[in-house]
Design a protein around this motif. Structure first.
Motif, mmCIF file in Angstrom:
data_model
loop_
_atom_site.group_PDB
_atom_site.id
_atom_site.type_symbol
_atom_site.label_atom_id
_atom_site.label_comp_id
_atom_site.label_asym_id
_atom_site.label_seq_id
_atom_site.Cartn_x
_atom_site.Cartn_y
_atom_site.Cartn_z
ATOM 1 N N LYS A 1 82.312 -24.310 -39.032
ATOM 2 C CA LYS A 1 81.800 -24.420 -37.653
ATOM 3 C C LYS A 1 80.407 -23.797 -37.536
ATOM 4 C CE LYS A 1 85.147 -22.067 -35.717
ATOM 5 N NZ LYS A 1 85.834 -21.576 -36.924
ATOM 6 N N THR A 2 80.284 -22.551 -37.972
ATOM 7 C CA THR A 2 79.010 -21.829 -37.846
ATOM 8 C C THR A 2 77.919 -22.490 -38.687
ATOM 9 O OG1 THR A 2 80.119 -19.742 -37.364
ATOM 10 C CG2 THR A 2 77.862 -19.603 -38.197
ATOM 11 N N THR A 3 78.269 -22.938 -39.878
ATOM 12 C CA THR A 3 77.283 -23.611 -40.740
ATOM 13 C C THR A 3 76.750 -24.867 -40.065
ATOM 14 O OG1 THR A 3 78.451 -22.788 -42.694
ATOM 15 C CG2 THR A 3 76.892 -24.591 -43.035
ATOM 16 N N THR A 4 77.653 -25.652 -39.485
ATOM 17 C CA THR A 4 77.238 -26.874 -38.779
ATOM 18 C C THR A 4 76.315 -26.540 -37.617
ATOM 19 O OG1 THR A 4 79.349 -27.926 -39.371
ATOM 20 C CG2 THR A 4 78.074 -28.955 -37.602
ATOM 21 N N MET A 5 76.654 -25.506 -36.861
ATOM 22 C CA MET A 5 75.824 -25.082 -35.733
ATOM 23 C C MET A 5 74.452 -24.613 -36.196
ATOM 24 S SD MET A 5 78.416 -23.034 -33.261
ATOM 25 C CE MET A 5 79.205 -23.864 -31.904
ATOM 26 N N ASN A 6 74.425 -23.872 -37.274
ATOM 27 C CA ASN A 6 73.145 -23.380 -37.805
ATOM 28 C C ASN A 6 72.238 -24.517 -38.259
ATOM 29 O OD1 ASN A 6 73.596 -20.651 -37.369
ATOM 30 N ND2 ASN A 6 74.505 -20.304 -39.371
ATOM 31 N N ILE A 7 72.844 -25.590 -38.757
ATOM 32 C CA ILE A 7 72.056 -26.766 -39.153
ATOM 33 C C ILE A 7 71.511 -27.476 -37.908
ATOM 34 C CG2 ILE A 7 72.163 -29.052 -40.243
ATOM 35 C CD1 ILE A 7 74.263 -27.857 -42.182
ATOM 36 N N ILE A 8 72.337 -27.598 -36.882
ATOM 37 C CA ILE A 8 71.906 -28.254 -35.632
ATOM 38 C C ILE A 8 70.717 -27.509 -35.013
ATOM 39 C CG2 ILE A 8 72.565 -28.846 -33.249
ATOM 40 C CD1 ILE A 8 75.445 -29.233 -34.291
ATOM 41 N N THR A 9 70.755 -26.188 -35.067
ATOM 42 C CA THR A 9 69.674 -25.391 -34.466
ATOM 43 C C THR A 9 68.423 -25.340 -35.335
ATOM 44 O OG1 THR A 9 70.506 -23.340 -35.475
ATOM 45 C CG2 THR A 9 71.329 -23.886 -33.272
ATOM 46 N N GLY A 10 68.546 -25.767 -36.588
ATOM 47 C CA GLY A 10 67.405 -25.687 -37.503
ATOM 48 C C GLY A 10 67.296 -24.343 -38.194
ATOM 49 N N TYR A 11 68.300 -23.492 -38.010
ATOM 50 C CA TYR A 11 68.279 -22.161 -38.626
ATOM 51 C C TYR A 11 68.421 -22.263 -40.149
ATOM 52 C CZ TYR A 11 69.503 -17.268 -39.461
ATOM 53 O OH TYR A 11 69.542 -15.974 -39.921
ATOM 54 N N ILE A 12 69.261 -23.204 -40.602
ATOM 55 C CA ILE A 12 69.343 -23.500 -42.032
ATOM 56 C C ILE A 12 69.214 -25.014 -42.210
ATOM 57 C CG2 ILE A 12 70.768 -21.496 -42.608
ATOM 58 C CD1 ILE A 12 73.200 -23.363 -42.720
ATOM 59 N N SER A 13 68.873 -25.438 -43.413
ATOM 60 C CA SER A 13 68.710 -26.869 -43.673
ATOM 61 C C SER A 13 69.985 -27.439 -44.285
ATOM 62 C CB SER A 13 67.533 -27.107 -44.618
ATOM 63 O OG SER A 13 67.771 -26.443 -45.849
ATOM 64 N N ALA A 14 70.174 -28.735 -44.080
ATOM 65 C CA ALA A 14 71.308 -29.424 -44.691
ATOM 66 C C ALA A 14 70.961 -29.813 -46.128
ATOM 67 C CB ALA A 14 71.640 -30.672 -43.883
ATOM 68 N N THR A 15 71.978 -29.957 -46.962
ATOM 69 C CA THR A 15 71.761 -30.460 -48.318
ATOM 70 C C THR A 15 71.509 -31.966 -48.280
ATOM 71 O OG1 THR A 15 73.270 -28.745 -49.156
ATOM 72 C CG2 THR A 15 72.749 -30.562 -50.645
ATOM 73 N N LEU A 16 72.304 -32.658 -47.468
ATOM 74 C CA LEU A 16 72.154 -34.101 -47.256
ATOM 75 C C LEU A 16 72.499 -34.422 -45.810
ATOM 76 C CD1 LEU A 16 73.946 -35.592 -50.405
ATOM 77 C CD2 LEU A 16 71.507 -35.771 -49.910
ATOM 78 N N GLY A 17 72.078 -35.607 -45.363
ATOM 79 C CA GLY A 17 72.416 -36.045 -44.018
ATOM 80 C C GLY A 17 71.309 -35.772 -43.025
ATOM 81 N N GLU A 18 71.539 -36.159 -41.777
ATOM 82 C CA GLU A 18 70.517 -35.976 -40.755
ATOM 83 C C GLU A 18 71.117 -35.531 -39.431
ATOM 84 O OE1 GLU A 18 68.556 -39.759 -40.408
ATOM 85 O OE2 GLU A 18 70.082 -40.577 -39.073
ATOM 86 N N VAL A 19 70.296 -34.787 -38.683
ATOM 87 C CA VAL A 19 70.648 -34.356 -37.326
ATOM 88 C C VAL A 19 69.502 -34.761 -36.413
ATOM 89 C CG1 VAL A 19 71.140 -32.399 -35.811
ATOM 90 C CG2 VAL A 19 71.981 -32.386 -38.171
ATOM 91 N N LYS A 20 69.840 -35.479 -35.333
ATOM 92 C CA LYS A 20 68.827 -35.897 -34.366
ATOM 93 C C LYS A 20 69.198 -35.388 -32.971
ATOM 94 C CE LYS A 20 67.149 -40.065 -36.689
ATOM 95 N NZ LYS A 20 66.952 -41.536 -36.580
#
Length: 357
Positions: free
Chosen positions: A40-59
């Motif tokens: 959950k927290t990892t997904t949220m951190n990716i959405i906020t731009g705090y960490i980057s994803a390995t693959l995939g996209e967030v818009k």
């Protein structure tokens, strides 16, 4: 709108986020539900731009988080599990500091005043943060997330460690904030998600297990065409009487937990409502109904079903079957292409022979 497509986050061989795709519409209050370590927290951190994803996209509103980071971040207010507070500052000093840090263009005094009143911390604005209760510190954390009037509010475990009174107060604040914002709320507290959120997203071991309203998930996972009923009387006579009821398709004795009474699982035709006819039929036969329950699952039962070891094994099997299907389709496509190439070569050879003649 938030769009997440085929999102992965890998730490070595561990998949913290494993191929998550979902959409969160504008104005929704959505709950991220899952056990500790679910992603959950990892997904949220990716959405906020705090960490980057390995693959995939967030818009966010069509803007890719990696290509338009600053613009996207202005649209998001974030409260991590541990609020980022400078505890030697007063509440007002801290919010002024956050305002300057974010480079907000709104009228400073009026904007901060509105936030203080919205999260109900106006009375403690001159107090040093470290002297506040945990509930008030959490409110200050929400206040800093609201600086700049973000369209999206992401709250990670906002009531963790609070007492029941503080939890109730924070929930009330979140509901108020959700009236004109998109809110993503992460929690493993079922009652919290149920009382605040319009839609639930269940994550386990980095995978999206299910999403929808509580009613939609319950309808999907429950056996809605059965009733559990406890009836007093003779076992065979009760069964015979139940089978006479219009719409009943099967009667299965379950247990005999009460003297002189039996529990049954009664199956019926989809869409039928047999309760009224069952009541009158059994009443006439002098077989009183002691207990009647539907098989609609609670959110707790849904959560336990979807985060069990069995559910993960089923998910892995479905993933394997999907991969095998894709592989077969690719192989068939390659075979067709090879056949087409051979046919083209044969036609070219025939044309060449005709021209030589």
């Amino acid at each position: 709108m938030i769009e997440i497509k085929n999102l992965y986050k890998l730490y070595g061989s561990k998949r913290a986020v494993d191929n998550i795709s979902l959409t969160i519409n504008k104005g929704e209050i959505v709950g991220f539900l899952g056990p500790n370590g679910a992603g959950k927290t990892t997904t949220m951190n990716i959405i906020t731009g705090y960490i980057s994803a390995t693959l995939g996209e967030v818009k966010i509103d069509g803007l890719d988080i990696t290509q338009n980071a600053n613009e996207v971040k202005r649209k998001i207010g974030y409260l991590p599990e541990k609020p980022p507070l400078y505890e030697d500052m007063t509440v007002l000093e801290y919010l002024n500091f956050v305002y300057d840090l974010k480079g907000v263009k709104l009228d400073k005094k009026e904007h901060i005043q509105n936030i203080l009143e919205l999260v109900k911390i106006f009375d403690v604005k001159e107090r040093i943060i470290k002297n506040l209760s945990k509930g008030y510190k959490q409110r200050v954390g929400i206040a800093q997330a609201l600086i700049g009037n973000p369209e999206i509010l992401i709250l990670d475990e906002p009531t963790v460690g609070l007492d029941p009174k503080q939890i109730k107060e924070i929930r009330s604040v979140i509901k108020e904030l959700g009236k004109d914002r998109t809110v993503i709320l992460s929690s493993h507290i079922l009652a919290e998600i149920e009382s605040i959120c319009q839609r639930v997203i269940i994550i386990n071991q980095g995978r999206l297990m299910a999403q929808g309203t509580k009613e939609e998930l319950s309808q999907k996972l429950s056996n809605t065409n059965t009733l559990n009923v406890r009836i007093m009387g003779n076992l065979n006579e009760i069964k015979e009487e139940l089978l006479k009821i219009n719409g009943v398709t099967n009667v299965e004795p379950v247990s005999n937990t009460e003297v002189g009474a039996y529990d049954f699982k009664v199956s019926f035709t989809p869409g039928a409502d047999i309760r009224k006819e069952m009541f009158f039929a059994l009443s006439k036969a002098n077989m009183p109904i002691l207990e009647l329950k539907s098989n609609i699952l609670t959110l707790e039962q849904i959560f336990l079903n979807l985060t069990s070891e069995e559910a993960m094994l089923i998910a892995e099997r479905k993933l394997k079957e999907r991969k095998e299907k894709i592989l077969r389709e690719r192989q068939e496509l390659l075979k067709k292409e090879e056949n087409n190439e051979e046919e083209i070569k044969e036609e070219e050879g025939e044309n060449e022979n005709e021209s030589n003649i």
